[in-house]
Design a protein around this motif. Sequence first.
Motif, short mmCIF file in Angstrom:
data_model
loop_
_atom_site.label_atom_id
_atom_site.label_comp_id
_atom_site.label_asym_id
_atom_site.label_seq_id
_atom_site.Cartn_x
_atom_site.Cartn_y
_atom_site.Cartn_z
N ASN A 1 -6.67 -1.70 -32.43
CA ASN A 1 -6.98 -2.54 -31.26
C ASN A 1 -5.83 -2.47 -30.27
OD1 ASN A 1 -9.43 -3.50 -32.23
ND2 ASN A 1 -8.45 -5.16 -33.37
N TYR A 2 -6.20 -2.48 -29.00
CA TYR A 2 -5.21 -2.52 -27.92
C TYR A 2 -5.72 -3.57 -26.96
CZ TYR A 2 -2.11 -0.87 -24.23
OH TYR A 2 -1.14 -0.78 -23.26
N SER A 3 -5.09 -4.72 -26.96
CA SER A 3 -5.60 -5.80 -26.13
C SER A 3 -4.46 -6.69 -25.65
CB SER A 3 -6.63 -6.63 -26.90
OG SER A 3 -6.01 -7.22 -28.02
N GLY A 4 -4.78 -7.48 -24.66
CA GLY A 4 -3.83 -8.44 -24.12
C GLY A 4 -3.48 -8.14 -22.68
N ARG A 5 -2.49 -8.86 -22.21
CA ARG A 5 -2.02 -8.70 -20.83
C ARG A 5 -0.87 -7.70 -20.84
NH1 ARG A 5 -1.64 -13.47 -16.57
NH2 ARG A 5 -0.49 -12.39 -14.94
N LYS A 6 -1.00 -6.65 -20.05
CA LYS A 6 -0.01 -5.57 -20.02
C LYS A 6 0.47 -5.35 -18.60
CE LYS A 6 -1.13 -4.71 -24.32
NZ LYS A 6 -0.32 -5.20 -25.40
N LYS A 7 1.74 -5.03 -18.47
CA LYS A 7 2.31 -4.73 -17.16
C LYS A 7 2.23 -3.22 -16.94
CE LYS A 7 6.81 -4.88 -16.53
NZ LYS A 7 8.18 -5.36 -16.28
N ILE A 8 1.77 -2.83 -15.74
CA ILE A 8 1.75 -1.42 -15.39
C ILE A 8 2.45 -1.25 -14.04
CG2 ILE A 8 -0.39 -0.93 -16.64
CD1 ILE A 8 -1.78 -0.80 -13.85
N ASN B 1 0.81 -1.22 0.00
CA ASN B 1 0.00 0.00 0.00
C ASN B 1 0.84 1.27 0.00
OD1 ASN B 1 -2.35 -1.47 0.09
ND2 ASN B 1 -2.60 -1.28 2.29
N VAL B 2 2.10 1.17 0.38
CA VAL B 2 2.94 2.37 0.51
C VAL B 2 4.21 2.28 -0.34
CG1 VAL B 2 2.03 3.00 2.77
CG2 VAL B 2 4.01 1.48 2.63
N THR B 3 4.18 1.46 -1.39
CA THR B 3 5.34 1.32 -2.27
C THR B 3 4.89 1.38 -3.73
OG1 THR B 3 5.16 -1.09 -2.36
CG2 THR B 3 6.58 -0.17 -0.64
N ASP B 4 5.83 1.67 -4.62
CA ASP B 4 5.57 1.50 -6.05
C ASP B 4 5.64 0.00 -6.32
OD1 ASP B 4 5.53 4.24 -6.36
OD2 ASP B 4 7.53 4.36 -7.24
N TYR B 5 4.76 -0.50 -7.18
CA TYR B 5 4.80 -1.92 -7.50
C TYR B 5 4.23 -2.16 -8.89
CZ TYR B 5 -0.12 -1.86 -6.02
OH TYR B 5 -1.46 -1.58 -5.90
N GLU B 6 4.57 -3.33 -9.45
CA GLU B 6 4.12 -3.70 -10.78
C GLU B 6 2.98 -4.70 -10.68
OE1 GLU B 6 7.64 -5.30 -12.54
OE2 GLU B 6 8.44 -3.32 -13.02
N VAL B 7 2.01 -4.57 -11.59
CA VAL B 7 0.92 -5.54 -11.70
C VAL B 7 0.63 -5.76 -13.18
CG1 VAL B 7 -0.19 -5.01 -9.49
CG2 VAL B 7 -0.89 -3.79 -11.53
N ASP B 8 0.05 -6.90 -13.48
CA ASP B 8 -0.42 -7.19 -14.83
C ASP B 8 -1.91 -6.86 -14.90
OD1 ASP B 8 2.00 -8.11 -15.72
OD2 ASP B 8 1.50 -10.23 -15.48
N ILE B 9 -2.31 -6.27 -16.01
CA ILE B 9 -3.73 -6.01 -16.25
C ILE B 9 -4.09 -6.58 -17.61
CG2 ILE B 9 -3.79 -3.91 -14.84
CD1 ILE B 9 -3.83 -2.30 -17.51
N SER B 10 -5.34 -6.88 -17.80
CA SER B 10 -5.83 -7.32 -19.11
C SER B 10 -6.64 -6.18 -19.70
CB SER B 10 -6.71 -8.56 -18.97
OG SER B 10 -5.94 -9.64 -18.51
#
Length: 138
Positions: free
Chosen positions: A91-98, A59-68
């Motif tokens: 088109n913009y689709s797929g699994r992306k890291k943010i 909750n208090v850090t920068d972190y990476e997650v995958d989104i679809s």
Amino acid sequence: MPDAQKNMVQMVKQAAMEAVRAGKPTELRFGTVASASPLEIRIDQKAPLRGPQLILTRNVTDYEVDISVSHITEATSGGGHYEAFSSHTHNYSGRKKIIVHNALVVDDEVVLLQVQGGKKFLVLDRMKPHPAVGGEWA
């Protein structure tokens, strides 16, 4: 009551309070971020908490997650009257890291859990919305 008895009563009260405190595995504390890099958090007028004393939650850090994602971009054009720049979508689709930018900043008010013995503090969350949110909103 004679002074010796008053002192004895005070010592017994103090010992009882310490025993109660020792029985608590944790204590909730509140603090303010004094420095973001290196991270320092003040919980009172004492020296700030630093480095190995602090255990940070996500909750208090920068972190990476995958989104679809699955959508079509808005029609855009680049101008210049060239075919390559004509209005188009794609088109913009797929699994992306943010990256979630959630690291603490100076003056953040935080809630901490003080581990028994007082040497380690688990930084649970900030008390107010992140003050540095500044991305684009659709």
